[in-house]
Design a protein around this motif. Structure first.
Motif, PDB file in Angstrom:
ATOM      1  N   VAL A  58      47.364  54.932  54.225  1.00  0.00           N
ATOM      2  CA  VAL A  58      48.343  54.190  53.427  1.00  0.00           C
ATOM      3  C   VAL A  58      48.224  54.525  51.955  1.00  0.00           C
ATOM      4  N   ARG A  59      47.030  54.704  51.460  1.00  0.00           N
ATOM      5  CA  ARG A  59      46.750  55.024  50.058  1.00  0.00           C
ATOM      6  C   ARG A  59      46.948  53.849  49.115  1.00  0.00           C
ATOM      7  N   GLY A  60      45.822  53.330  48.645  1.00  0.00           N
ATOM      8  CA  GLY A  60      45.853  52.200  47.727  1.00  0.00           C
ATOM      9  C   GLY A  60      46.636  52.495  46.468  1.00  0.00           C
ATOM     10  N   ALA A  61      46.537  53.723  45.975  1.00  0.00           N
ATOM     11  CA  ALA A  61      47.254  54.079  44.751  1.00  0.00           C
ATOM     12  C   ALA A  61      48.758  53.916  44.941  1.00  0.00           C
ATOM     13  N   HIS A  62      49.244  54.268  46.129  1.00  0.00           N
ATOM     14  CA  HIS A  62      50.673  54.143  46.424  1.00  0.00           C
ATOM     15  C   HIS A  62      51.085  52.671  46.437  1.00  0.00           C
ATOM     16  N   VAL A  63      50.263  51.852  47.092  1.00  0.00           N
ATOM     17  CA  VAL A  63      50.549  50.414  47.135  1.00  0.00           C
ATOM     18  C   VAL A  63      50.523  49.827  45.728  1.00  0.00           C
ATOM     19  N   LEU A  64      49.520  50.219  44.953  1.00  0.00           N
ATOM     20  CA  LEU A  64      49.396  49.712  43.583  1.00  0.00           C
ATOM     21  C   LEU A  64      50.617  50.079  42.763  1.00  0.00           C
ATOM     22  N   GLY A  65      51.092  51.297  42.970  1.00  0.00           N
ATOM     23  CA  GLY A  65      52.288  51.722  42.258  1.00  0.00           C
ATOM     24  C   GLY A  65      53.480  50.823  42.557  1.00  0.00           C
ATOM     25  N   ALA A  84      40.525  54.268  35.347  1.00  0.00           N
ATOM     26  CA  ALA A  84      41.589  54.523  34.366  1.00  0.00           C
ATOM     27  C   ALA A  84      42.937  54.709  35.066  1.00  0.00           C
ATOM     28  N   MET A  85      42.903  55.448  36.168  1.00  0.00           N
ATOM     29  CA  MET A  85      44.143  55.679  36.912  1.00  0.00           C
ATOM     30  C   MET A  85      44.672  54.367  37.490  1.00  0.00           C
TER      31      MET A  85
END
Lengths: 121, 205
Positions: A58-65, A84-85
């Motif tokens: 799923v990718r947490g970065a995608h959800v966070l976005g 930072a990201m």
């Protein structure tokens, strides 16, 4: 007391985090792998989200976005170089794994009371 | 520029019989090479020109060695294979043999210059190969440690939280409380060890 949703695919970790946060007086709901993340969030309407950065396919970065600028999100990660990201995507806190109960509780309560202008664009 | 000079007979030989050298070398590689693949095929013509220049101007010998190394790298990238230093050195040796045979056919007895002209690229090739393998090994080790520390942090987080939560909930007996304390201490030591061993993650800004 806060409504906290934990989004992590490590079941043992979500279970122990639930125990710790419920003992501290918070209401906790865990996302289950396979369920749509956004739908789970909309159903529970949490005050704070604890989000794993990797989170399998799923990718947490995608959800966070998708949710970072609408919800108070604290990113948890075993990758210590992604803070930072994560903050650039809207996270209001970062919790590097491993952490002790006091750190977990402090991260949730800090996020709960984060000022709107303290949230990163 | 015309590299044919009377006082450098090998330079003249290389210029006059370049096509024959190339043909003999390919034939030699086909019959004596490990798998018949001419690793250095693409750079052969340039190298022979460079070798002729080297023999005419000995100070340029180390610069010409780079042609072989670049050709081997290019070949490795194209084929998706690692830089095969054994193939490169073997084919350099075959080329040296071909040129020496032609020199003997023409009655040339002073072969030292040809022999020395190949020593430099062979040494440079080996040195470059060793550096490349060393870089790969270091990168592989760092990636492995990075993966290991990442994988260890999740179960360590669970154990740390669980042990601390047991203590916070209050264990009925001093022995149980002491056991929980020992668990927490050991986990703290593990955490310190992992963090001290963790390399800088490549994506860290």
């Amino acid at each position: 007391m806060a409504r906290v949703m934990i989004i992590d695919d490590e079941r043992d970790l979500t279970e122990i985090c639930t125990l710790v946060l419920e003992a501290a007086g918070h209401e906790v709901e865990c996302w289950h792998p396979g369920e749509p993340v956004v739908a789970s969030l909309m159903a529970f309407r949490p005050d704070v989200v604890l989000l794993d950065w990797i989170l399998g396919p799923v990718r947490g970065a995608h959800v966070l976005g998708m949710i970072g600028h609408d919800l108070r999100v604290v990113v948890m990660s075993a990758l210590h170089g992604v803070e930072a990201m994560a903050r650039s995507l809207g996270a209001v806190g970062f919790l590097p794994k491993p952490f002790v109960p006091e750190e977990l509780i402090a991260a949730v309560e800090s996020a709960l009371y984060a000022e709107p202008d303290a949230r990163n664009a | 520029m015309d590299w044919r000079r009377e006082d450098h007979p090998f330079a003249d030989l290389l210029a006059r019989r370049k096509s024959e050298i190339e043909a003999r070398w390919r034939d030699r590689v086909r019959t004596e090479g490990a798998d018949g693949t001419a690793v250095l095929e693409g750079a052969l013509s340039d190298y022979l020109d460079g070798l002729a220049r080297t023999l005419s101007h000995p100070h340029a010998i180390e610069e010409e060695a780079q042609v072989w190394i670049e050709s081997a790298h290019e070949h490795a990238v194209t084929c998706g294979e690692s830089f095969d230093v054994h193939a490169v050195i073997h084919q350099l040796e075959l080329l040296r043999q071909v040129i020496l045979e032609l020199a003997i056919e023409e009655g040339e007895l002073a072969q030292d210059e040809i022999v020395r002209a190949f020593d430099v690229p062979i040494e440079a090739t080996v040195a470059d190969y060793v550096r490349a393998r060393d870089r790969e090994a270091r990168l592989s080790e760092a990636e492995h440690i990075c993966f290991l520390t990442h994988e260890l942090r999740n179960p360590l987080a669970v154990a740390t939280l669980a042990a601390a939560q047991l203590r916070r909930m209050g264990l009925p007996s001093p022995a149980q409380a002491r056991a929980a304390e020992l668990i927490e201490r050991s986990l703290s030591r593990l955490r310190t060890l992992i963090e001290s061993a963790a390399p800088v993650e490549p994506w860290r800004a």
